[in-house]
Scaffold this active site. Structure first.
Site, PDB file in Angstrom:
ATOM      1  N   ASP A  30      37.886  51.458  18.309  1.00 42.86           N
ATOM      2  CA  ASP A  30      37.780  51.232  19.749  1.00 42.86           C
ATOM      3  C   ASP A  30      36.767  50.124  20.011  1.00 42.86           C
ATOM      4  O   ASP A  30      35.712  50.067  19.390  1.00 42.86           O
ATOM      5  CB  ASP A  30      37.353  52.529  20.452  1.00 42.86           C
ATOM      6  N   ASN A  87      44.086  61.066  26.628  1.00 42.58           N
ATOM      7  CA  ASN A  87      43.910  61.022  28.077  1.00 42.58           C
ATOM      8  C   ASN A  87      45.246  60.700  28.728  1.00 42.58           C
ATOM      9  O   ASN A  87      45.975  59.817  28.253  1.00 42.58           O
ATOM     10  CB  ASN A  87      42.867  59.958  28.444  1.00 42.58           C
ATOM     11  N   SER A  95      43.225  54.600  30.673  1.00 43.39           N
ATOM     12  CA  SER A  95      43.058  53.224  31.168  1.00 43.39           C
ATOM     13  C   SER A  95      44.035  52.241  30.543  1.00 43.39           C
ATOM     14  O   SER A  95      44.207  51.143  31.070  1.00 43.39           O
ATOM     15  CB  SER A  95      41.616  52.749  30.950  1.00 43.39           C
ATOM     16  N   VAL A  96      44.664  52.604  29.431  1.00 39.52           N
ATOM     17  CA  VAL A  96      45.657  51.722  28.800  1.00 39.52           C
ATOM     18  C   VAL A  96      46.981  52.486  28.733  1.00 39.52           C
ATOM     19  O   VAL A  96      47.055  53.543  28.090  1.00 39.52           O
ATOM     20  CB  VAL A  96      45.214  51.290  27.388  1.00 39.52           C
ATOM     21  N   HIS A 100      47.836  56.792  23.131  1.00 40.35           N
ATOM     22  CA  HIS A 100      46.858  56.640  22.053  1.00 40.35           C
ATOM     23  C   HIS A 100      46.065  57.928  21.913  1.00 40.35           C
ATOM     24  O   HIS A 100      45.761  58.603  22.900  1.00 40.35           O
ATOM     25  CB  HIS A 100      45.925  55.447  22.302  1.00 40.35           C
ATOM     26  N   HIS A 102      42.505  59.292  20.616  1.00 38.35           N
ATOM     27  CA  HIS A 102      41.148  58.923  20.212  1.00 38.35           C
ATOM     28  C   HIS A 102      40.706  59.833  19.066  1.00 38.35           C
ATOM     29  O   HIS A 102      40.869  61.055  19.153  1.00 38.35           O
ATOM     30  CB  HIS A 102      40.161  59.137  21.352  1.00 38.35           C
TER      31      HIS A 102
END
Ligand code: AMP
Length: 114
Positions: A30, A87, A95-96, A100, A102
């Site tokens: 990240d 998320n 936010s993207v 994904h 994490h």
């Protein structure tokens, strides 16, 4: 369709510190780490978020989770522990818009998250 930021990373059009890749997933560090070890594992397929994954993605999602754990072990987190986070949407902190997972580790993480 415009490629997502993470599709551009998969296609090596944007640089990233890639720690693992295969034909289905890519894992990279990240850019704004929230823990001493912070890696994102993404499917090459541009699924926007987990809420939009389909039954046909079942095997890919299983692969992604198994690889996330394998990458965490390869980064030395197997014994100390780690957290996997996905998320979803604005309340989830996404936010993207490219699915994904994490991997967070290297320090003791608090619960519940803020
Ligand atoms: P999320 O908030 O769950 O959507 O997570 C998106 C993550 O992508 C954030 O932790 C960002 O720091 C990370 N990120 C954004 N741009 C990049 C990039 N170019 N390379 C690596 N990580 C990125």
């Amino acid at each position: 369709m415009e490629k997502t930021l993470f599709e551009k990373i998969c296609d090596k059009e944007i640089p990233a510190d890639i720690v693992y890749e295969d034909e289905q997933v890519v894992a990279f560090r990240d850019i704004a780490p929230a823990a001493p070890t912070h890696v994102l594992v993404i499917p090459r397929k541009a699924i926007p978020r987990i809420n939009e994954a389909k039954l046909e993605d079942q095997s890919l999602l299983g692969h992604l989770l198994l690889k996330a754990a394998e990458v965490a072990r390869s980064l030395g987190l197997g014994e100390s522990g780690f957290r996997l986070v996905i998320n979803n949407g604005s309340d989830g902190g996404e936010s993207v818009p490219h699915l994904h997972c994490h991997i967070l580790g290297g320090r003791s993480l608090q619960w519940p998250p803020g």
